[in-house]
Design a protein around this motif. Structure first.
Motif, mmCIF file in Angstrom:
data_model
loop_
_atom_site.group_PDB
_atom_site.id
_atom_site.type_symbol
_atom_site.label_atom_id
_atom_site.label_comp_id
_atom_site.label_asym_id
_atom_site.label_seq_id
_atom_site.Cartn_x
_atom_site.Cartn_y
_atom_site.Cartn_z
ATOM 1 N N ASP A 172 0.893 -1.254 -0.142
ATOM 2 C CA ASP A 172 -0.089 -0.057 0.000
ATOM 3 C C ASP A 172 0.844 1.225 -0.041
ATOM 4 N N TRP A 173 0.558 2.389 -0.679
ATOM 5 C CA TRP A 173 1.123 3.344 -1.177
ATOM 6 C C TRP A 173 1.574 4.119 0.320
ATOM 7 N N PHE A 174 0.627 4.179 1.397
ATOM 8 C CA PHE A 174 0.728 4.603 2.632
ATOM 9 C C PHE A 174 1.543 4.009 3.568
ATOM 10 N N ASN A 175 1.666 2.585 3.598
ATOM 11 C CA ASN A 175 2.937 2.185 4.373
ATOM 12 C C ASN A 175 4.297 2.331 3.578
ATOM 13 N N VAL A 176 4.265 2.315 2.290
ATOM 14 C CA VAL A 176 5.607 2.500 1.514
ATOM 15 C C VAL A 176 6.296 4.188 1.960
ATOM 16 N N GLU A 177 5.177 5.200 2.155
ATOM 17 C CA GLU A 177 5.655 6.357 2.436
ATOM 18 C C GLU A 177 6.005 6.426 3.881
ATOM 19 N N VAL A 178 5.615 5.332 4.830
ATOM 20 C CA VAL A 178 6.096 5.290 6.170
ATOM 21 C C VAL A 178 7.487 4.785 6.463
ATOM 22 N N HIS A 179 7.641 3.714 5.623
ATOM 23 C CA HIS A 179 8.832 2.887 5.995
ATOM 24 C C HIS A 179 9.904 2.969 4.908
ATOM 25 N N GLY A 180 9.341 3.173 3.738
ATOM 26 C CA GLY A 180 10.172 3.244 2.376
ATOM 27 C C GLY A 180 10.488 1.924 1.900
ATOM 28 N N ILE A 181 9.733 0.931 2.177
ATOM 29 C CA ILE A 181 10.191 -0.414 1.525
ATOM 30 C C ILE A 181 9.177 -0.695 0.536
ATOM 31 N N ASP A 182 9.626 -1.017 -0.647
ATOM 32 C CA ASP A 182 8.252 -1.431 -1.532
ATOM 33 C C ASP A 182 8.684 -2.904 -2.228
ATOM 34 N N GLU A 183 7.760 -3.317 -3.213
ATOM 35 C CA GLU A 183 7.669 -4.555 -3.703
ATOM 36 C C GLU A 183 9.380 -4.795 -4.500
#
Length: 351
Positions: free
Chosen positions: A112-123
Motif C-alpha cells: 500500500d502506498w501509505f505504508n511505503v511512505e512510512v517505511h520506504g520499503i516497496d515490492e
C-alpha cells in the motif's frame, strides 16, 4: 513444587545467509547473524499469581535473570498485519545491547502506498527476500521462551497474524509493551505523547524511525531508561505494566456521558486490549458525551475494538462483544464499530 523441564543448553553459533544477496535499491539488509548465544533456560506453564493468565516464560541463569530481554519490531506492506515486510530484533543483557539481527521479508502481498511512505520499503526491495516461513525459525530461535519487548501491541499482533496466515505454531514467550511502561514510568506521558518517536526525542535516544531494527533497538533503550528512572527491574515491570496507571483506581467502568460532549447520545462499549487502560478509555468516552457500558446490549451504538488479547479469544478471531455486536447489526441495530485509534482521534486524544 514446580516441575521445570530443561529445553535448551548454552551454545554459540555463527550464521550467515550469503546466498540472499540484496538487490535492493536502498541497500536494505537480508538476514545476517554474527553470534547467537542461548543460555540454559526452562519453561513453566500455569498462572502467574495476581496476573492470572496462561503464559510461558523463561527462568535464566542468575546472571541473566533480571535484565536479559529481546526487543522486536515489524514493518508491514499494507493494513493487514500479517503482511510483514521487515523484521528487526535487538537483544539486551545487563543494560547493554549485545546483538542485533534484521531481515527484509517478501510478504507475497501488495504494498500500500501509505505504508511505503512510512517505511520506504516497496515490492522492488523484497523481490529476492525470504518469505516469512523462511525466516520464522530464526525469529523463533531468538525469542522463544524470552521476555520480548515491543512498543505497543502492534508487533505482537503482527507476529501472531503472520503465524496464523502461514499455519505456524504460536511462539511461547513473555511480552512486555514499552508503551505501557512509558505511561507508568513518566507522568507527562500517562495519557498522551507516548509514541516511540516523541519519547525517544525527549529521552535523547537517537534512532531512524520506521526501520524495524532501529525501532526495536529504540524500544529496548526506552525500557533501560525506565529501569533507571524508576528503580524497577524487568520482572517488576512485567507485573507493573499490566496494572492500571493509577494502581488504586478500581472504580467501575460504567458512567454517564457529558451532555456537552461531541458524542452525547451514544452508548459505547470497549473490547480487546487497548493502548490506554479500560478505565481511562471510559473516562475519555464519558467526557466526550458517551454513556459507557460494560457489555454490548440493545442500547449500544458504538463498539471500540483494540488489538485482541490472543490469550482470551478462546480460538475465535473476534471477542464475544464483537461477535454480539455484529449479530445485533445483522438484525438491524445501528452499531458503529471503531478501531481504538479512530475513537481516540474522534475524542481528540490523537491528532
Amino acid at each position: 513444587m514446580l516441575d521445570f523441564s530443561p529445553i535448551a543448553s548454552a551454545f554459540t553459533v555463527a550464521y550467515d545467509w550469503t546466498s540472499l544477496a540484496s538487490s535492493s535499491r536502498r541497500g536494505k539488509k537480508y538476514p545476517k547473524v554474527h553470534v547467537l548465544e542461548l543460555s540454559k533456560c526452562y519453561q513453566r506453564e500455569g498462572k502467574r499469581g495476581q496476573i492470572g493468565y496462561r503464559s510461558y516464560f523463561s527462568i535464566f541463569t542468575p546472571m541473566l535473570m533480571s535484565q536479559r530481554f529481546v526487543a522486536i519490531d515489524f514493518e508491514t506492506a499494507n493494513a493487514d498485519l500479517a503482511s510483514i515486510c521487515q523484521v528487526g530484533i535487538a537483544t539486551f543483557q545487563d543494560g547493554e545491547l549485545i546483538e542485533t539481527w534484521e531481515s527484509l521479508i517478501n510478504p507475497l502481498d501488495y504494498f500500500d502506498w501509505f505504508n511505503v511512505e512510512v517505511h520506504g520499503i516497496d515490492e522492488y526491495d523484497v523481490v529476492d527476500a525470504p518469505t516469512f516461513p523462511q525466516v520464522a525459525s530464526e525469529i523463533l530461535r531468538r525469542i522463544e521462551n524470552r521476555v520480548v519487548v515491543s512498543h505497543t501491541s502492534f508487533d505482537r499482533t503482527a507476529l501472531y497474524q503472520a503465524m496464523v496466515r502461514h499455519k505456524l505454531a504460536e511462539v511461547p514467550c513473555q511480552w512486555l509493551d514499552t508503551a505501557r511502561v512509558v505511561r507508568r514510568a513518566w507522568g507527562q506521558w500517562s495519557h498522551r505523547g507516548y509514541g516511540l518517536t516523541n519519547v525517544c526525542r525527549e529521552l535523547g535516544i537517537v534512532f531512524n524511525a520506521h526501520n524495524a531494527l532501529e525501532d526495536a533497538r529504540a524500544a529496548g533503550e526506552v525500557l533501560l531508561q525506565a529501569f533507571r528512572a524508576t528503580g524497577l527491574g524487568l520482572e517488576e515491570w512485567i507485573i507493573r505494566a499490566r496494572q492500571p496507571i493509577n494502581p488504586e483506581a478500581n472504580e467501575p467502568i460504567a458512567r454517564e456521558g457529558n451532555p456537552e460532549g461531541v458524542l452525547f447520545g451514544h452508548e459505547i462499549v470497549f473490547t480487546g486490549a487497548l493502548v490506554v487502560t479500560r478505565r481511562e478509555a471510559a473516562v475519555l468516552a464519558a467526557e466526550s458525551g458517551c454513556t459507557v457500558a460494560g457489555d454490548v446490549r440493545k442500547t449500544t451504538t458504538l463498539l471500540v475494538v483494540g488489538d485482541q488479547d490472543i490469550d482470551k479469544l478462546a480460538g475465535n478471531d473476534k471477542s464475544s462483544k464483537h461477535r454480539k455486536a455484529e449479530k445485533l447489526i445483522s438484525k438491524g441495530q445501528k452499531i458503529r464499530i471503531l478501531k481504538e485509534g479512530d475513537f481516540l482521534h474522534i475524542a481528540g486524544l490523537e491528532s
